[in-house]
Motif scaffolding. Structure first.
Motif, PDB file in Angstrom:
ATOM      1  N   SER A 164       0.815  -1.307   0.142  1.00 35.89           N
ATOM      2  CA  SER A 164      -0.198  -0.003   0.000  1.00 35.89           C
ATOM      3  C   SER A 164       1.089   1.360   0.119  1.00 35.89           C
ATOM      4  CB  SER A 164      -1.134   0.013   1.163  1.00 35.89           C
ATOM      5  OG  SER A 164      -0.194  -0.024   2.432  1.00 35.89           O
ATOM      6  N   ALA A 165       2.178   1.217   0.578  1.00 35.53           N
ATOM      7  CA  ALA A 165       2.871   2.368   0.419  1.00 35.53           C
ATOM      8  C   ALA A 165       3.313   2.683  -0.960  1.00 35.53           C
ATOM      9  CB  ALA A 165       4.167   1.977   1.509  1.00 35.53           C
ATOM     10  N   ILE A 166       3.613   1.453  -1.514  1.00 33.99           N
ATOM     11  CA  ILE A 166       4.078   1.725  -3.067  1.00 33.99           C
ATOM     12  C   ILE A 166       2.997   2.329  -3.814  1.00 33.99           C
ATOM     13  CG2 ILE A 166       4.977   0.547  -5.199  1.00 33.99           C
ATOM     14  CD1 ILE A 166       6.521  -1.310  -3.325  1.00 33.99           C
ATOM     15  N   SER A 167       1.711   1.818  -3.397  1.00 34.16           N
ATOM     16  CA  SER A 167       0.573   2.318  -4.214  1.00 34.16           C
ATOM     17  C   SER A 167       0.413   3.953  -3.936  1.00 34.16           C
ATOM     18  CB  SER A 167      -0.522   1.811  -3.897  1.00 34.16           C
ATOM     19  OG  SER A 167      -1.774   1.980  -4.382  1.00 34.16           O
ATOM     20  N   ARG A 168       0.666   4.077  -2.807  1.00 35.51           N
ATOM     21  CA  ARG A 168       0.589   5.785  -2.452  1.00 35.51           C
ATOM     22  C   ARG A 168       1.452   6.551  -3.174  1.00 35.51           C
ATOM     23  NH1 ARG A 168       1.812   5.746   3.578  1.00 35.51           N
ATOM     24  NH2 ARG A 168       2.157   7.885   3.225  1.00 35.51           N
TER      25      ARG A 168
ATOM     26  N   LEU B 249      13.980 -15.993 -10.762  1.00 36.76           N
ATOM     27  CA  LEU B 249      13.826 -14.401 -10.418  1.00 36.76           C
ATOM     28  C   LEU B 249      12.554 -13.825 -10.834  1.00 36.76           C
ATOM     29  CD1 LEU B 249      14.802 -12.290  -8.210  1.00 36.76           C
ATOM     30  CD2 LEU B 249      16.117 -11.524 -10.132  1.00 36.76           C
ATOM     31  N   THR B 250      12.398 -14.072 -12.180  1.00 37.60           N
ATOM     32  CA  THR B 250      11.420 -13.530 -13.068  1.00 37.60           C
ATOM     33  C   THR B 250      10.163 -13.802 -12.348  1.00 37.60           C
ATOM     34  OG1 THR B 250      12.714 -13.341 -14.910  1.00 37.60           O
ATOM     35  CG2 THR B 250      10.250 -13.269 -15.246  1.00 37.60           C
ATOM     36  N   ILE B 251       9.838 -15.160 -12.333  1.00 39.38           N
ATOM     37  CA  ILE B 251       8.582 -15.727 -11.394  1.00 39.38           C
ATOM     38  C   ILE B 251       8.390 -15.028 -10.263  1.00 39.38           C
ATOM     39  CG2 ILE B 251       7.464 -17.844 -10.773  1.00 39.38           C
ATOM     40  CD1 ILE B 251       9.102 -19.305 -12.944  1.00 39.38           C
ATOM     41  N   ILE B 252       9.346 -15.055  -9.436  1.00 43.64           N
ATOM     42  CA  ILE B 252       9.186 -14.426  -8.149  1.00 43.64           C
ATOM     43  C   ILE B 252       8.876 -12.946  -8.461  1.00 43.64           C
ATOM     44  CG2 ILE B 252      10.471 -13.654  -5.896  1.00 43.64           C
ATOM     45  CD1 ILE B 252      12.250 -16.176  -6.375  1.00 43.64           C
ATOM     46  N   HIS B 253       9.196 -12.160  -9.129  1.00 36.70           N
ATOM     47  CA  HIS B 253       8.936 -10.692  -9.527  1.00 36.70           C
ATOM     48  C   HIS B 253       7.656 -10.526 -10.141  1.00 36.70           C
ATOM     49  CE1 HIS B 253      13.311  -9.218  -9.008  1.00 36.70           C
ATOM     50  NE2 HIS B 253      12.752  -9.195  -7.856  1.00 36.70           N
ATOM     51  N   GLN B 254       7.196 -11.697 -10.876  1.00 32.99           N
ATOM     52  CA  GLN B 254       5.656 -11.530 -11.275  1.00 32.99           C
ATOM     53  C   GLN B 254       4.624 -11.703  -9.891  1.00 32.99           C
ATOM     54  OE1 GLN B 254       5.712 -15.195 -13.884  1.00 32.99           O
ATOM     55  NE2 GLN B 254       6.329 -13.701 -15.898  1.00 32.99           N
ATOM     56  N   LYS B 255       5.071 -12.236  -9.090  1.00 30.62           N
ATOM     57  CA  LYS B 255       4.372 -12.307  -7.891  1.00 30.62           C
ATOM     58  C   LYS B 255       4.120 -10.978  -7.297  1.00 30.62           C
ATOM     59  CE  LYS B 255       3.735 -13.993  -2.988  1.00 30.62           C
ATOM     60  NZ  LYS B 255       3.938 -15.108  -1.971  1.00 30.62           N
ATOM     61  N   LEU B 256       5.318 -10.419  -7.344  1.00 32.18           N
ATOM     62  CA  LEU B 256       5.499  -9.044  -6.799  1.00 32.18           C
ATOM     63  C   LEU B 256       4.515  -8.013  -7.349  1.00 32.18           C
ATOM     64  CD1 LEU B 256       6.903  -6.798  -4.824  1.00 32.18           C
ATOM     65  CD2 LEU B 256       8.738  -6.854  -6.531  1.00 32.18           C
ATOM     66  N   THR B 257       4.591  -8.083  -8.581  1.00 28.36           N
ATOM     67  CA  THR B 257       3.897  -7.092  -9.508  1.00 28.36           C
ATOM     68  C   THR B 257       2.469  -7.337  -9.522  1.00 28.36           C
ATOM     69  OG1 THR B 257       4.480  -8.648 -11.533  1.00 28.36           O
ATOM     70  CG2 THR B 257       5.994  -6.734 -10.976  1.00 28.36           C
TER      71      THR B 257
ATOM     72  N   SER C 181       1.065  -8.994  -6.987  1.00 30.68           N
ATOM     73  CA  SER C 181       0.328  -8.600  -5.600  1.00 30.68           C
ATOM     74  C   SER C 181       0.258  -6.842  -5.527  1.00 30.68           C
ATOM     75  CB  SER C 181       1.573  -8.854  -4.594  1.00 30.68           C
ATOM     76  OG  SER C 181       1.364 -10.274  -4.739  1.00 30.68           O
ATOM     77  N   LEU C 182       1.273  -6.276  -6.080  1.00 26.42           N
ATOM     78  CA  LEU C 182       1.220  -4.619  -6.100  1.00 26.42           C
ATOM     79  C   LEU C 182      -0.033  -4.265  -6.882  1.00 26.42           C
ATOM     80  CD1 LEU C 182       4.720  -3.460  -6.856  1.00 26.42           C
ATOM     81  CD2 LEU C 182       3.243  -2.663  -4.931  1.00 26.42           C
TER      82      LEU C 182
ATOM     83  N   ALA D 232      -3.007  -4.183  -5.127  1.00 25.14           N
ATOM     84  CA  ALA D 232      -3.106  -3.340  -3.959  1.00 25.14           C
ATOM     85  C   ALA D 232      -2.999  -1.769  -4.755  1.00 25.14           C
ATOM     86  CB  ALA D 232      -1.842  -3.408  -3.092  1.00 25.14           C
ATOM     87  N   GLY D 233      -3.394  -1.890  -6.119  1.00 22.08           N
ATOM     88  CA  GLY D 233      -3.388  -0.582  -6.743  1.00 22.08           C
ATOM     89  C   GLY D 233      -2.240   0.026  -7.002  1.00 22.08           C
ATOM     90  N   GLY D 234      -1.022  -0.696  -7.188  1.00 27.32           N
ATOM     91  CA  GLY D 234       0.323  -0.095  -7.274  1.00 27.32           C
ATOM     92  C   GLY D 234       1.095  -0.697  -8.441  1.00 27.32           C
ATOM     93  N   TRP D 235       2.238  -0.389  -8.841  1.00 23.79           N
ATOM     94  CA  TRP D 235       3.051  -0.936  -9.622  1.00 23.79           C
ATOM     95  C   TRP D 235       4.636  -0.535  -9.078  1.00 23.79           C
ATOM     96  CZ3 TRP D 235      -0.375   3.226 -10.754  1.00 23.79           C
ATOM     97  CH2 TRP D 235       0.335   4.111 -11.081  1.00 23.79           C
ATOM     98  N   VAL D 236       5.557  -0.990  -9.895  1.00 22.59           N
ATOM     99  CA  VAL D 236       6.850  -0.742 -10.042  1.00 22.59           C
ATOM    100  C   VAL D 236       7.333  -0.254 -11.439  1.00 22.59           C
ATOM    101  CG1 VAL D 236       7.781  -1.514  -8.138  1.00 22.59           C
ATOM    102  CG2 VAL D 236       7.951  -2.851 -10.151  1.00 22.59           C
TER     103      VAL D 236
END
Length: 182
Positions: free
Chosen positions: A33-37, A64-72, A74-75, A78-82
């Motif tokens: 949620s902090a990233i989303s903010r 690592l790509t698969i792990i980062h897919q979970k991150l993106t 999940s973001l 939560a309404g966010g992205w990197v």
């Protein structure tokens, strides 16, 4: 503003045995949620993470790509992205300038997004995050999650000061919203 985040210990729980699978990527409360903010406030958000588990032969770049897919994913929920994820696969004994405390990932992010160091903050939990930020001329914020409390207790060298200290990524975002890094 460009906001460069370390991953392990800032966004997700740090593990001494590395994050090796998507299931081992456990988010710190409030981090997504902090990233989303940050996104909603119009900031560019990137991750710069050392991933020596690749150089050590523990995981592959594909994992690592698969792990980062979970991150993106999940973001996104939560309404966010990197905007970009930079990673240094170097093993510590074969470190290039991309591996923090080298400033290669910071300079790559600054270049890619046309940002000035004076308008960029690096948020991390380790001395090497702060050293990379200082070397590239960016503002520095230490979070007390992950290795942050230990890093703070060990003392911060004069050459990386000033360093803002936040309890969590959420509080670091509060600092950004309050204009602390201007």
């Amino acid at each position: 503003m460009l906001v460069i985040l370390d991953r392990d210990g800032v966004i997700n729980e740090d593990r001494t045995d590395f994050v090796k699978t998507p299931d081992e990527l456990v988010f710190i409360d409030g981090a997504l949620s902090a990233i989303s903010r940050l996104n909603k406030a119009g900031h560019t958000v990137v991750i710069a993470t050392n991933q020596s588990c690749i150089g050590r032969g523990i995981i592959t770049t594909d994992t690592l790509t698969i792990i980062h897919q979970k991150l993106t994913k999940s973001l996104k929920a939560a309404g966010g992205w990197v905007d970009q994820i930079f990673f240094a696969p170097d093993a510590p004994w074969e470190a290039t300038n991309m591996r923090k405390p080298g400033d290669g990932m910071m300079k790559a992010a600054l270049n890619q997004f046309g940002a000035k160091p004076s308008n960029t903050v690096v948020i991390g939990d380790s001395l090497r995050d702060l050293q990379a930020a200082a070397s590239s001329g960016c503002h520095r914020c230490l979070v007390q999650t992950g290795k942050g409390v230990k890093t703070q207790k060990e003392g911060l060298p004069r050459d990386i000061l000033p360093v803002a200290v936040a309890a969590s990524l959420s509080e670091a975002v509060d600092f950004i919203e309050a204009g602390r890094f201007q």
